[in-house]
Design an enzyme around this catalytic site. Structure first.
Site, PDB file in Angstrom:
ATOM      1  N   TYR A  91      39.834  66.638  27.048  1.00  0.00           N
ATOM      2  CA  TYR A  91      38.270  66.762  27.760  1.00  0.00           C
ATOM      3  C   TYR A  91      37.054  66.313  27.052  1.00  0.00           C
ATOM      4  O   TYR A  91      37.268  66.250  25.581  1.00  0.00           O
ATOM      5  CB  TYR A  91      37.812  68.096  28.825  1.00  0.00           C
ATOM      6  CG  TYR A  91      37.634  69.236  27.417  1.00  0.00           C
ATOM      7  CD1 TYR A  91      36.315  69.563  26.834  1.00  0.00           C
ATOM      8  CD2 TYR A  91      38.858  69.756  27.159  1.00  0.00           C
ATOM      9  CE1 TYR A  91      35.910  70.288  25.911  1.00  0.00           C
ATOM     10  CE2 TYR A  91      38.706  71.256  26.631  1.00  0.00           C
ATOM     11  CZ  TYR A  91      37.051  71.540  25.830  1.00  0.00           C
ATOM     12  OH  TYR A  91      37.258  72.262  25.038  1.00  0.00           O
ATOM     13  N   GLY A 114      33.156  76.802  17.020  1.00  0.00           N
ATOM     14  CA  GLY A 114      32.726  75.814  18.661  1.00  0.00           C
ATOM     15  C   GLY A 114      32.774  76.777  20.100  1.00  0.00           C
ATOM     16  O   GLY A 114      33.007  76.615  21.151  1.00  0.00           O
ATOM     17  N   HIS A 155      28.806  80.263  28.298  1.00  0.00           N
ATOM     18  CA  HIS A 155      28.476  79.174  29.129  1.00  0.00           C
ATOM     19  C   HIS A 155      28.770  79.415  30.286  1.00  0.00           C
ATOM     20  O   HIS A 155      29.969  80.722  30.399  1.00  0.00           O
ATOM     21  CB  HIS A 155      28.914  78.051  28.649  1.00  0.00           C
ATOM     22  CG  HIS A 155      30.553  77.206  28.670  1.00  0.00           C
ATOM     23  ND1 HIS A 155      30.400  76.945  29.406  1.00  0.00           N
ATOM     24  CD2 HIS A 155      30.690  77.310  27.146  1.00  0.00           C
ATOM     25  CE1 HIS A 155      31.921  76.953  28.918  1.00  0.00           C
ATOM     26  NE2 HIS A 155      32.369  76.860  28.443  1.00  0.00           N
ATOM     27  N   CYS A 198      35.809  80.248  24.495  1.00  0.00           N
ATOM     28  CA  CYS A 198      33.961  79.791  24.373  1.00  0.00           C
ATOM     29  C   CYS A 198      34.474  80.964  25.697  1.00  0.00           C
ATOM     30  O   CYS A 198      35.986  81.625  26.117  1.00  0.00           O
ATOM     31  CB  CYS A 198      33.846  79.065  25.618  1.00  0.00           C
ATOM     32  SG  CYS A 198      33.357  78.050  24.328  1.00  0.00           S
ATOM     33  N   ASN A 247      33.354  82.536  29.122  1.00  0.00           N
ATOM     34  CA  ASN A 247      32.735  81.593  30.212  1.00  0.00           C
ATOM     35  C   ASN A 247      32.573  83.074  31.791  1.00  0.00           C
ATOM     36  O   ASN A 247      32.865  84.588  31.474  1.00  0.00           O
ATOM     37  CB  ASN A 247      34.617  81.174  31.043  1.00  0.00           C
ATOM     38  CG  ASN A 247      34.703  79.956  30.588  1.00  0.00           C
ATOM     39  OD1 ASN A 247      35.620  79.067  30.668  1.00  0.00           O
ATOM     40  ND2 ASN A 247      34.230  79.539  29.907  1.00  0.00           N
TER      41      ASN A 247
END
Length: 387
Positions: A298, A313, A317, A335, A337
């Site tokens: 992506y 990284g 979010h 991350c 989520n």
């Protein structure tokens, strides 16, 4: 012998003795410039200059003129262009002190006059030359003036060139706090030194930092370009407790839980995609972040309410595409989520410098990605000081 002849003889003897005494008296007088008489004539005022002469003088060294046995009538320190250095004469006339920094690679000349207690004048005179660096090194300091930051925020001084004499640079740094806080400096690289407290900052602490780097000899012919200062404040005490094994992200404020959000962390079965254990810090906040990871297929993906917690990284979010797994399964690429509503709520509560404590993962973050100040324990941290 007649009485008259006796009188004549005694008169002659007396005259001869007087002549001898006169000659002896004349011989005891000082000749030339020596003796007590000449010493009494020397001026009593003695002027002392710092520096009084020489080359390679550090321009940040004390610049001062003083006098013993008298008063300074006037003092001037002039550079090669004829411009006088700002300075102030003490009310008692005993000293003069420069009121501005000198420049690198310049010649300065003293002039003026002092009057002694004996009324005699002596000159103020001398010259010196300041050091000419091969290079002056620029530095920056963070947090900036008037910032309000979270309780994990370090003070960071970064240099635009490697510092050889780290001890000299570190000695020029000072942190002052409104309440007692134990902390220390640590060199995270040859161009960056950070100060952090042993434990998180006490909430609402006021902090002042002086980096008196002008004139500091860093070695290899390099010197500090300018002094730096900053004043900032610590905000409320907020901590994110992110336990990957629970699929929840808890927010604590003042030691009390104020929110718990359903979350999905990095994939448990893939160490390359974990959300690694460690104490992170809110580094950056953006309402929209463009994310790329070509390795996993992506690019140019927009995610809202993004809070950066590592330059490796990792972010916190929103990820509505992953809503079905929030609070249930860890399926992200590292991350944390959250739903859009929860991500917005957390974003609005967050502050640069807030700590984020990640636990429950199968891997631990290496202490090498900005910002890794809290990835080190206190012993490891203090060992990185140059002093």
């Amino acid at each position: 012998m007649s009485r008259s002849r006796v009188r004549l003889l005694w008169t002659a003897l007396a005259a001869a003795l007087a002549a001898v005494l006169l000659v002896s008296g004349c011989g005891s007088q000082p000749s030339g410039g020596g003796g007590a008489g000449a010493q009494a004539q020397a001026p009593k005022a003695k002027v002392h200059l710092e520096p009084g002469g020489g080359s390679d003088v550090n321009p940040a060294a004390p610049i001062k003129a003083t006098v013993e046995g008298g008063e300074l009538e006037e003092v001037a320190l002039t550079n090669g262009d004829g411009k006088e250095v700002e300075g102030e004469l003490a009310p008692d006339g005993r000293s003069w002190t420069a009121g501005e920094q000198l420049g690198y690679g310049k010649t300065y000349t003293w002039s003026g006059e002092a009057t002694g207690t004996d009324g005699k004048s002596v000159p103020v005179q001398g010259s010196f030359t300041t050091v000419s660096p091969e290079r002056t090194v620029r530095a920056t300091i963070n947090p900036t003036d008037h910032s309000e930051v979270g309780i994990a925020m370090p003070v960071s001084v970064k240099f635009d060139s490697a510092v050889t004499d780290r001890a000299a640079a570190e000695r020029a740094l000072e942190v002052r706090t409104s309440v007692p806080v134990e902390g220390a400096w640590a060199w995270l690289s040859d161009t960056q030194v950070d100060w952090r407290p042993k434990e998180y900052w006490p909430a609402n602490t006021q902090v002042e930092v002086d980096a008196n780097l002008y004139g500091v000899d860093y070695g290899e012919g390099e010197y500090g370009r300018s002094d730096l200062t900053t004043k900032f404040s610590i905000g409320r005490a907020q901590i994110v407790k992110a336990d990957a094994s629970t699929h929840q992200m808890v927010v604590e404020r003042k030691g009390q839980q104020v929110a718990s959000y359903a979350a999905s962390y990095g994939k448990d079965h893939d160490p390359e995609l974990n959300t690694p254990n460690g104490t992170y810090m809110v580094m950056e906040m953006n309402p929209v972040e463009i994310m790329d990871n070509p390795r996993y297929g992506y690019t140019d993906v927009e995610k809202k309410w993004a809070v950066r917690m590592s330059n490796h990284g990792e972010f916190i979010h929103e990820n509505e595409e992953n809503r079905a797994n929030l609070g249930k399964v860890n399926t992200s690429h590292g991350c944390i989520n959250l739903s859009e509503a929860d991500a917005k709520a957390y974003f609005d509560s967050a502050m640069i410098g807030d700590p984020i404590e990640v636990t429950g993962a199968v891997t631990t973050m290496e202490p090498r990605y900005d910002v890794y100040d809290w990835m080190l324990d206190w012993q490891q941290w203090t060992q990185k000081s140059a002093l």
